[in-house]
Motif scaffolding. Structure first.
Motif, PDB file in Angstrom:
ATOM      1  N   THR A   3      68.282  49.247  53.376  1.00 60.59           N
ATOM      2  CA  THR A   3      68.737  50.420  53.877  1.00 60.59           C
ATOM      3  C   THR A   3      68.417  51.617  53.395  1.00 60.59           C
ATOM      4  O   THR A   3      68.682  52.169  52.771  1.00 60.59           O
ATOM      5  N   THR A  34      62.612  51.133  63.616  1.00 61.14           N
ATOM      6  CA  THR A  34      63.578  49.163  63.284  1.00 61.14           C
ATOM      7  C   THR A  34      62.682  48.124  64.062  1.00 61.14           C
ATOM      8  O   THR A  34      62.514  46.986  62.503  1.00 61.14           O
ATOM      9  N   LYS A  39      65.848  49.062  58.565  1.00 61.32           N
ATOM     10  CA  LYS A  39      67.599  49.133  58.612  1.00 61.32           C
ATOM     11  C   LYS A  39      68.266  50.638  58.412  1.00 61.32           C
ATOM     12  O   LYS A  39      67.817  51.258  57.244  1.00 61.32           O
ATOM     13  N   GLU A 107      72.372  43.322  62.834  1.00 62.70           N
ATOM     14  CA  GLU A 107      71.422  44.133  63.763  1.00 62.70           C
ATOM     15  C   GLU A 107      71.105  45.208  62.657  1.00 62.70           C
ATOM     16  O   GLU A 107      71.117  45.132  61.797  1.00 62.70           O
ATOM     17  N   LYS A 108      69.826  45.440  63.446  1.00 59.29           N
ATOM     18  CA  LYS A 108      69.520  46.919  63.069  1.00 59.29           C
ATOM     19  C   LYS A 108      69.419  48.380  62.195  1.00 59.29           C
ATOM     20  O   LYS A 108      69.377  48.915  61.293  1.00 59.29           O
TER      21      LYS A 108
END
Ligand code: UTP
Length: 224
Positions: A3, A34, A39, A107-108
């Motif tokens: 991330t 994404t 992320k 979620e991304k």
């Protein structure tokens, strides 16, 4: 896939008027990246909105520092809601305030905002990176590079591609105050160094952000 934390300066998101052309392009880039599996955690700054509220209130009464900060914090939250709204299809539905909150988002994209008085969004970004295992914080603002000398006072100042935490911290000192204009908050810098993070300073050109994320040559400064 790792991330990446993006600290999106209020100066970019909400300068004099909200830059919706920038937001359109930012959304398109995030949709693309994404889909490729990346992320992001994005923390929003307060920008002109924060400053206008602080200035207006201060013309009426003498505000406590804490109240100035709360106006700033709420501006960051308004900007964060704007971003969450335009990323509804890919972002976690709640805007995060406390960076230490345990949150397992599927979620991304996760959107965050200011947390508490005495802090900056750079500082929150560093905590988010540590708590979510991110190694990199990208700081997007109207400062496009770290320079070898203060570019406002030295017209010959040269942009740097890279600088160590030791040298950067020598340059910016140890204290943060609201409205301070250094490329990255000195207190956040101290923690970023301690946590072994890399902070990348760059301007708002999104083709440049994409180049960095794809590992290509880009314009900006890596602090690590
Ligand atoms: P920032 O200074 O972090 O946002 O927050 P910004 O607009 O991105 O800053 P620039 O454009 O890079 O200079 C705005 C203000 O909100 C308060 C502070 O007063 C800060 O100056 N704030 C923000 C807090 O008090 N705590 C937070 O956790 C975040």
């Amino acid at each position: 896939m790792e991330t990446v934390v993006i600290s999106l300066g209020g100066s970019v998101l909400a300068p004099a008027v909200i830059d919706y052309e920038f937001l359109k392009k930012f959304r398109a880039l995030l949709l693309k990246l994404t889909k490729e599996g990346k992320k992001f955690i994005i923390i929003c700054g307060g920008g002109k909105t924060a400053r206008e509220y602080m200035v207006a209130a201060s013309k009426v009464v003498r505000l406590a520092d804490e109240d100035l900060d709360w106006l700033g914090i709420h501006a960051t939250r308004l900007n964060a809601h704007l971003l969450r709204t335009i990323l509804r299809d890919i972002a976690h539905k709640r805007v995060i305030r406390n960076p230490n909150e345990k949150i397992d988002f599927k979620e991304k994209v996760l959107i965050a905002a200011g947390w508490k008085p005495g802090w900056s969004t750079d500082h929150v970004a560093v905590l988010l990176a540590k708590n979510h295992g991110a190694k990199t914080v990208i700081n997007i603002s109207n400062v496009d590079n770290v320079y070898d000398r203060d570019p406002l006072n030295f017209p010959g100042a040269k942009p740097l591609d890279k600088i160590s935490w030791k040298d950067f911290r020598k340059m910016v000192g140890d204290k943060w105050s609201p409205g301070l204009n250094t490329p990255f908050d000195p207190v956040a810098s101290k923690k970023a160094e301690k946590f072994g993070l890399k902070v990348v300073i760059m301007g708002k050109e999104l083709a440049n952000l994409e180049k960095f994320l794809l590992g290509k040559p880009f314009k900006g400064t890596i602090i690590d």
